[in-house]
Structure formats: structure tokens, C-alpha cells
Enzyme design. Structure first.
Site, PDB file in Angstrom:
ATOM      1  N   LYS A 186       0.834  -1.214   0.000  1.00 29.26           N
ATOM      2  CA  LYS A 186       0.000   0.000   0.000  1.00 29.26           C
ATOM      3  C   LYS A 186       0.869   1.265   0.000  1.00 29.26           C
ATOM      4  CE  LYS A 186      -3.144   3.059   0.495  1.00 29.26           C
ATOM      5  NZ  LYS A 186      -3.950   3.504  -0.617  1.00 29.26           N
TER       6      LYS A 186
ATOM      7  N   LYS B  99       1.678  11.454   5.034  1.00 29.44           N
ATOM      8  CA  LYS B  99       1.914  10.328   5.959  1.00 29.44           C
ATOM      9  C   LYS B  99       2.351   9.088   5.175  1.00 29.44           C
ATOM     10  CE  LYS B  99      -1.332   7.441   6.814  1.00 29.44           C
ATOM     11  NZ  LYS B  99      -2.521   6.656   7.191  1.00 29.44           N
TER      12      LYS B  99
END
Ligand code: NAD
Length: 296
Positions: free
Chosen positions: A171, A240
Site C-alpha cells: 500500500k 503520511k
């Protein structure tokens, strides 16, 4: 009857709750935001008092939270999930998170006879709404197979990619590509506009040529040319994700020339105060540098 509890009712989690309810599931919920809870209760979801309470009532728990520190607190804190789960429970951790911490959490749970898989998603709010997310799973194959009927209500491209943490690894890598492609397409589009090209025509060409990507095919026509920067996935969250990918590279002592340069651009947009805007606001930052506007 599918029964699942969801923690984190934001842009993604809220839509997942709706999706499961529409599919006939019984859905429990927990969030720290009372408004989000009330909106989901109105749709038919059952509110829990704490993560532990939710885990006592629902065998399958989905977490889709802003970051790993909140996941840790939700799992291991007071009245956390680990207080309520038992050997039958399965945690499906869908946050975009740090793989090394996921491995630690998975091991800590295993030591107590508890089970989790990491199952982050890609596709954004539209795909969450339609149940067409990509889902990438790390963990035991038997746990993946057990979770599959539930995951199939949320996504359509579902892959088991390896052991605990593998889902979170791919991911972060996917988003590193996605962030870099959006930034590079933004620079090319801004330069084209500066040179007098029509942005819509540029996209017609790029999207039938080798420069095509999800950014040029979807984000530019729907969010940039229309100047509709509606929040679906914040710039905060993209930064992030890039930090996660960069720290993975750091740990392996490998260079990241291209993605590293794009990361600097993302941080620039973030320091301009765009963190709570949609991540496509990086284009506004590029436009300011080029002194152009990319509109249709
Ligand atoms: P969001 O900020 O919209 O939602 C997060 C939710 O978590 C909020 O409702 C918040 O109140 C809740 N929350 C925060 N702290 C909590 C706590 N301690 N206990 C319970 N609830 C708490 O975020 P989002 O866009 O829904 O993203 C969630 C995750 O999914 C992130 O990890 C993100 O990186 C990932 N993701 C998002 C997208 C997207 O398009 N938005 C796409 C793929 C992956």
C-alpha cells in the site's frame, strides 16, 4: 448474516459502513467523533461504547483509522480491542500504516491467541462507496480466506500478498507511485499551460498516449480542470503515506531519487498549510510556482 464492527467513520470508514448496511450486514460502530456516530446510527448501525465493547459484540472488526499510533491505542489501550477480542475474533486492519509496527502488533496479538490481518485499501471515496476498492492483504492465508466474503462486500480486486505487514508494505509503495505520478503530471500540465496549450486538449492526448495514469485519467478531469478540490483523501494522509514509504527505503539503505524529489514537493505543499485540503491541492502549489491555472 455478515456481522462486522467498524472503528473509524471518516471518509473511508463511513462509506464502508453504508456499503455493508446496503448489502444486508449487521454493522457495529465506534469513533471518537459523536457526529459521525449519530449519522451512522441513523442509517441503522449499532453504536458501541468502546473498542472492547465492539469486539465483545462482533466477531469481525475493521479498523480504518488515520494512522498507526491511533491503531495501537485502539488495540492496546484501556478498553481497547485486545480487551474484548477472543480466539474466534478477527481484526481486519485497513488503515494505511507502518508495516514494521503492524508486524509487532500482529505478533503481540498472536502471543495472546488473537488474530489479525492487514488489509489496506486503494481507490478513494468513490470506490469505497461502490464497493470496488482494491484490497491488499497481509497475514495468514486461512485468516484471509475467512475474511474474504466480508472483503468482497467492500472491494473487487482483493489480493493476498504475503505475511503480516505485506499489505501495508505494498500500500505504501502504491501511494508512493501515485503521489509521484500526480506531481509529475502536474508539472507537465502547468508547463503546457504556460506554453499556451489547452489543458483539456493536453489530457485528450496524454490519456491516449504513454503518459496516461489514474492522475491524468481521473484526477485531472474531475478535480483539477473543474477546480473541484472536494476533500476525499487529504494531503495530510498522502504525506503520511510518503513518510512510511521513505522510512521503508531508509531502513533498507536504498536511494529513492525520483520519489524522494516528489516527496519534497509534497512537503512544500504541506508547509503552505494545505494539509487538511484534498491531496490534489498539490496542483495549486505547482500552479503558484508556474504562475498559471490549469482549468477546463
Ligand atoms: P478520516 O480522517 O476521514 O477518518 C478517520 C476517522 O477516524 C474519523 O472519523 C475520526 O474521528 C476517527 N478517529 C480518529 N481517532 C480515533 C480514535 N482514537 N478512535 C476511534 N476513531 C478515531 O480518514 P480517511 O480518509 O477515512 O482515511 C482512513 C484511513 O484510510 C487512513 O489510514 C488513510 O490513509 C486510508 N485511506 C484513505 C483513502 C481516502 O481516499 N480517503 C484511500 C485509501 C486509504
Amino acid at each position: 448474516m455478515v456481522r462486522a464492527g467498524i472503528i473509524g467513520l471518516g471518509n473511508m470508514g463511513g462509506r464502508m459502513v453504508k456499503r455493508l448496511l446496503e448489502g444486508g450486514a449487521e454493522v457495529g460502530i465506534y469513533d471518537v467523533n459523536q457526529e459521525a456516530i449519530e449519522a451512522m446510527v441513523k442509517l441503522g448501525a449499532e453504536k458501541a461504547e468502546s473498542p472492547a465493547d465492539l469486539a465483545r459484540k462482533f466477531q469481525y472488526i475493521i479498523t480504518v483509522l488515520p494512522n498507526v499510533y491511533i491503531v495501537q491505542e485502539t488495540l492496546q489501550g484501556n478498553n481497547g480491542l485486545m480487551d474484548g477480542m477472543n480466539g474466534e475474533s478477527l481484526l481486519i486492519e485497513m488503515t494505511t500504516s507502518i508495516p514494521s509496527v503492524t508486524k509487532e502488533l500482529s505478533a503481540a496479538m498472536k502471543a495472546k491467541g488473537l488474530r489479525m490481518i492487514d488489509a489496506p485499501v486503494s481507490g478513494g471515496v468513490k470506490k469505497a462507496e461502490n464497493g470496488t476498492l482494491s484490497i491488499m492483504v497481509g497475514g495468514e492465508e486461512s485468516d484471509y480466506k475467512e475474511a474474504l466474503p466480508l472483503l468482497e462486500m467492500l472491494g473487487e480486486n482483493i489480493n493476498h500478498v504475503g505475511a503480516a505487514g505485506a499489505g501495508h508494505t505494498i500500500k505504501a509503495l502504491n501511494n508512493m507511485i501515485s503521489a509521484t505520478t500526480l506531481a509529475a503530471t502536474g508539472e507537465a500540465m502547468a508547463l503546457g499551460v504556460k506554453l499556451g496549450l489547452d489543458p483539456a486538449k493536453m489530457l485528450d492526448v496524454i490519456n491516449t498516449s504513454t503518459g496516461k495514469s489514474f492522475s491524468s485519467d481521473f484526477k485531472f478531469p474531475n478535480q483539477v480542470l473543474t477546480r473541484n478540490f472536494e476533500v476525499g483523501f487529504t494531503l495530510d494522509l498522502m504525506v503520511k503515506d510518503l513518510k512510511i514509504a521513505m522510512s521503508m527505503a531508509e531502513q533498507e539503505s536504498v536511494p529513492m531519487f525520483i520519489s524522494g524529489a516528489s516527496f519534497q514537493l509534497w512537503k512544500k505543499a504541506w508547509t503552505e498549510g494545505r494539509g487538511s485540503e484534498d491531496h490534489t491541492a498539490i496542483i495549486k502549489s505547482i500552479e503558484e510556482m508556474f504562475n498559471v491555472e490549469i482549468k477546463g
